[in-house]
Design a protein around this motif. Sequence first.
Motif, PDB file in Angstrom:
ATOM      1  N   PHE A 167     -36.735-107.980  30.759  1.00 30.05           N
ATOM      2  CA  PHE A 167     -37.190-107.631  32.110  1.00 30.05           C
ATOM      3  C   PHE A 167     -36.208-108.154  33.161  1.00 30.05           C
ATOM      4  CE2 PHE A 167     -40.966-107.292  29.534  1.00 30.05           C
ATOM      5  CZ  PHE A 167     -41.666-106.235  30.085  1.00 30.05           C
ATOM      6  N   ARG A 168     -35.671-109.361  32.946  1.00 24.33           N
ATOM      7  CA  ARG A 168     -34.690-109.907  33.893  1.00 24.33           C
ATOM      8  C   ARG A 168     -33.404-109.080  33.862  1.00 24.33           C
ATOM      9  NH1 ARG A 168     -38.763-111.471  34.845  1.00 24.33           N
ATOM     10  NH2 ARG A 168     -39.618-113.601  34.884  1.00 24.33           N
ATOM     11  N   GLU A 169     -32.972-108.740  32.651  1.00 21.67           N
ATOM     12  CA  GLU A 169     -31.757-107.936  32.507  1.00 21.67           C
ATOM     13  C   GLU A 169     -31.925-106.582  33.187  1.00 21.67           C
ATOM     14  OE1 GLU A 169     -28.865-106.155  28.964  1.00 21.67           O
ATOM     15  OE2 GLU A 169     -30.943-106.695  28.511  1.00 21.67           O
ATOM     16  N   HIS A 170     -33.112-106.003  33.063  1.00 17.25           N
ATOM     17  CA  HIS A 170     -33.330-104.647  33.558  1.00 17.25           C
ATOM     18  C   HIS A 170     -33.196-104.552  35.076  1.00 17.25           C
ATOM     19  CE1 HIS A 170     -34.658-100.562  33.574  1.00 17.25           C
ATOM     20  NE2 HIS A 170     -35.726-100.831  34.304  1.00 17.25           N
ATOM     21  N   HIS A 171     -33.597-105.578  35.794  1.00 14.80           N
ATOM     22  CA  HIS A 171     -33.518-105.506  37.252  1.00 14.80           C
ATOM     23  C   HIS A 171     -32.095-105.657  37.781  1.00 14.80           C
ATOM     24  CE1 HIS A 171     -38.028-106.378  38.183  1.00 14.80           C
ATOM     25  NE2 HIS A 171     -37.804-105.154  37.748  1.00 14.80           N
ATOM     26  N   ILE A 172     -31.280-106.421  37.082  1.00 18.32           N
ATOM     27  CA  ILE A 172     -29.906-106.594  37.574  1.00 18.32           C
ATOM     28  C   ILE A 172     -28.931-105.628  36.904  1.00 18.32           C
ATOM     29  CG2 ILE A 172     -30.161-108.938  38.424  1.00 18.32           C
ATOM     30  CD1 ILE A 172     -29.191-110.030  35.828  1.00 18.32           C
ATOM     31  N   ASP A 173     -29.360-104.985  35.820  1.00 22.65           N
ATOM     32  CA  ASP A 173     -28.559-103.934  35.181  1.00 22.65           C
ATOM     33  C   ASP A 173     -29.515-102.829  34.707  1.00 22.65           C
ATOM     34  OD1 ASP A 173     -26.613-102.426  33.992  1.00 22.65           O
ATOM     35  OD2 ASP A 173     -26.348-103.741  32.247  1.00 22.65           O
ATOM     36  N   PRO A 174     -30.056-102.038  35.655  1.00 19.41           N
ATOM     37  CA  PRO A 174     -31.107-101.074  35.314  1.00 19.41           C
ATOM     38  C   PRO A 174     -30.718-100.041  34.268  1.00 19.41           C
ATOM     39  CG  PRO A 174     -30.956-101.368  37.690  1.00 19.41           C
ATOM     40  CD  PRO A 174     -29.755-102.041  37.097  1.00 19.41           C
ATOM     41  N   THR A 175     -29.433 -99.709  34.177  1.00 17.95           N
ATOM     42  CA  THR A 175     -29.032 -98.699  33.198  1.00 17.95           C
ATOM     43  C   THR A 175     -28.726 -99.300  31.824  1.00 17.95           C
ATOM     44  OG1 THR A 175     -26.743 -98.814  33.996  1.00 17.95           O
ATOM     45  CG2 THR A 175     -28.154 -97.108  34.941  1.00 17.95           C
ATOM     46  N   ALA A 176     -28.880-100.629  31.664  1.00 18.16           N
ATOM     47  CA  ALA A 176     -28.679-101.233  30.334  1.00 18.16           C
ATOM     48  C   ALA A 176     -29.604-100.596  29.309  1.00 18.16           C
ATOM     49  CB  ALA A 176     -28.919-102.739  30.395  1.00 18.16           C
ATOM     50  N   ILE A 177     -30.809-100.261  29.726  1.00 14.96           N
ATOM     51  CA  ILE A 177     -31.783 -99.666  28.804  1.00 14.96           C
ATOM     52  C   ILE A 177     -31.281 -98.339  28.243  1.00 14.96           C
ATOM     53  CG2 ILE A 177     -33.093 -98.439  30.601  1.00 14.96           C
ATOM     54  CD1 ILE A 177     -35.643 -99.173  29.076  1.00 14.96           C
ATOM     55  N   THR A 178     -30.452 -97.625  28.981  1.00 17.84           N
ATOM     56  CA  THR A 178     -29.926 -96.350  28.497  1.00 17.84           C
ATOM     57  C   THR A 178     -28.881 -96.552  27.408  1.00 17.84           C
ATOM     58  OG1 THR A 178     -28.137 -96.191  30.149  1.00 17.84           O
ATOM     59  CG2 THR A 178     -30.306 -95.333  30.776  1.00 17.84           C
ATOM     60  N   ARG A 179     -28.368 -97.777  27.280  1.00 16.99           N
ATOM     61  CA  ARG A 179     -27.398 -98.091  26.227  1.00 16.99           C
ATOM     62  C   ARG A 179     -28.069 -98.703  24.997  1.00 16.99           C
ATOM     63  NH1 ARG A 179     -25.006 -99.951  31.036  1.00 16.99           N
ATOM     64  NH2 ARG A 179     -25.370-102.147  30.511  1.00 16.99           N
ATOM     65  N   HIS A 180     -29.394 -98.951  25.087  1.00 19.48           N
ATOM     66  CA  HIS A 180     -30.122 -99.489  23.942  1.00 19.48           C
ATOM     67  C   HIS A 180     -30.471 -98.369  22.969  1.00 19.48           C
ATOM     68  CE1 HIS A 180     -31.718-102.992  26.678  1.00 19.48           C
ATOM     69  NE2 HIS A 180     -30.423-103.065  26.435  1.00 19.48           N
ATOM     70  N   ASP A 181     -30.352 -98.640  21.674  1.00 16.28           N
ATOM     71  CA  ASP A 181     -30.716 -97.625  20.692  1.00 16.28           C
ATOM     72  C   ASP A 181     -32.241 -97.578  20.521  1.00 16.28           C
ATOM     73  OD1 ASP A 181     -31.361 -99.868  19.186  1.00 16.28           O
ATOM     74  OD2 ASP A 181     -29.826 -99.539  17.655  1.00 16.28           O
ATOM     75  N   PHE A 182     -32.704 -96.721  19.634  1.00 10.07           N
ATOM     76  CA  PHE A 182     -34.149 -96.510  19.471  1.00 10.07           C
ATOM     77  C   PHE A 182     -34.864 -97.801  19.062  1.00 10.07           C
ATOM     78  CE2 PHE A 182     -37.981 -95.260  17.177  1.00 10.07           C
ATOM     79  CZ  PHE A 182     -38.522 -94.297  18.022  1.00 10.07           C
ATOM     80  N   ILE A 183     -34.239 -98.589  18.205  1.00 10.20           N
ATOM     81  CA  ILE A 183     -34.867 -99.813  17.698  1.00 10.20           C
ATOM     82  C   ILE A 183     -35.026-100.841  18.815  1.00 10.20           C
ATOM     83  CG2 ILE A 183     -34.669-101.712  16.045  1.00 10.20           C
ATOM     84  CD1 ILE A 183     -35.189 -98.948  14.781  1.00 10.20           C
ATOM     85  N   GLU A 184     -33.978-101.100  19.560  1.00  6.87           N
ATOM     86  CA  GLU A 184     -34.061-102.085  20.632  1.00  6.87           C
ATOM     87  C   GLU A 184     -35.001-101.613  21.740  1.00  6.87           C
ATOM     88  OE1 GLU A 184     -31.193-104.748  23.631  1.00  6.87           O
ATOM     89  OE2 GLU A 184     -30.290-103.302  22.238  1.00  6.87           O
ATOM     90  N   THR A 185     -35.006-100.325  22.012  1.00 10.79           N
ATOM     91  CA  THR A 185     -35.864 -99.784  23.067  1.00 10.79           C
ATOM     92  C   THR A 185     -37.344 -99.934  22.717  1.00 10.79           C
ATOM     93  OG1 THR A 185     -34.180 -98.171  23.717  1.00 10.79           O
ATOM     94  CG2 THR A 185     -36.445 -97.692  24.385  1.00 10.79           C
ATOM     95  N   ASN A 186     -37.704 -99.681  21.458  1.00  6.49           N
ATOM     96  CA  ASN A 186     -39.114 -99.545  21.100  1.00  6.49           C
ATOM     97  C   ASN A 186     -39.686-100.663  20.225  1.00  6.49           C
ATOM     98  OD1 ASN A 186     -39.679 -96.754  22.263  1.00  6.49           O
ATOM     99  ND2 ASN A 186     -37.885 -96.350  20.997  1.00  6.49           N
ATOM    100  N   GLY A 187     -38.844-101.600  19.799  1.00  7.18           N
ATOM    101  CA  GLY A 187     -39.281-102.625  18.858  1.00  7.18           C
ATOM    102  C   GLY A 187     -40.448-103.466  19.336  1.00  7.18           C
ATOM    103  N   ASP A 188     -40.410-103.918  20.586  1.00  2.94           N
ATOM    104  CA  ASP A 188     -41.481-104.796  21.082  1.00  2.94           C
ATOM    105  C   ASP A 188     -42.801-104.049  21.234  1.00  2.94           C
ATOM    106  OD1 ASP A 188     -39.852-106.998  21.120  1.00  2.94           O
ATOM    107  OD2 ASP A 188     -39.351-106.859  23.239  1.00  2.94           O
ATOM    108  N   ASN A 189     -42.747-102.815  21.725  1.00  5.35           N
ATOM    109  CA  ASN A 189     -43.987-102.036  21.853  1.00  5.35           C
ATOM    110  C   ASN A 189     -44.590-101.742  20.487  1.00  5.35           C
ATOM    111  OD1 ASN A 189     -42.515-101.719  24.419  1.00  5.35           O
ATOM    112  ND2 ASN A 189     -44.211-100.376  24.948  1.00  5.35           N
TER     113      ASN A 189
END
Length: 259
Positions: free
Chosen positions: A106-128
């Motif tokens: 969450f901290r990373e996302h606010h200072i680098d909002p497009t970082a999530i677009t570089r995450h693969d399917f596993i990193e994007t969805n693993g916690d959910n």
Amino acid sequence: SPGVQDQPGQYSETPSHAGARELAALYSPGKRLQEWCSVILCFSLIAHNLVHLLLLARWEHTPLVIVGVVAGALIADFLSGLVHWGADTWGSVELPIVGKAFIRPFREHHIDPTAITRHDFIETNGDNCLVTLLPLLNMAYKFRTHSPEALEQLYPWECFVFCLIIFGTFTNQIHKWSHTYFGLPRWVTLLQDWHVILPRKHHRIHHVSPHETYFCITTGWLNYPLEKIGFWRRLEDLIQGLTGEKPRADDMKWAQKIK
């Protein structure tokens, strides 16, 4: 800096913000393993439960199933907002266990909002996927142990729970799509345009510093009514009054790491 922080076309591979680089470096092999295990288990259980739901389906269930689907989407949207608000507003990356594992993104996302677009399917969805494992296991247990008559009675409820789980599981994927301006499948952009899932333009409202509104990131349906009644602001005032903690203090600390 204040203002909308992500714009179409910003897709640099390496974050320029010092805080974002530091936070990205905290993503560990142990965390990756947890995400892989969560995704595999989650989607195996989704497939298992979906097959059982389809085998039990009856036309007479249709009205209650439709109500359950809508209710599941609404509750998933609210829960996504509650989790998002909680992780954005309170806590710290330094907290044991949960800090690096769950607050860091969450901290990373606010200072680098497009970082999530570089995450693969596993990193994007693993916690959910990890969060939805318990209700998926509970549903699978019912299918194994309950009689057909009992399952017939429970069917509309189980459809509601399954829909809630599906929206919850895919919330961060939907969130990722709301930051992706190129190469999305047509069906995804149609769902965004019809506001079935979180639209890109809608979510950009949250990314105006200090990120204190529009926290719901599944469908975004509840953002406007919750903002109109001042729901998050009132909750923050209550917690600050009880604890003395300042909302988003840790978030601002990371945003100010520019060297």
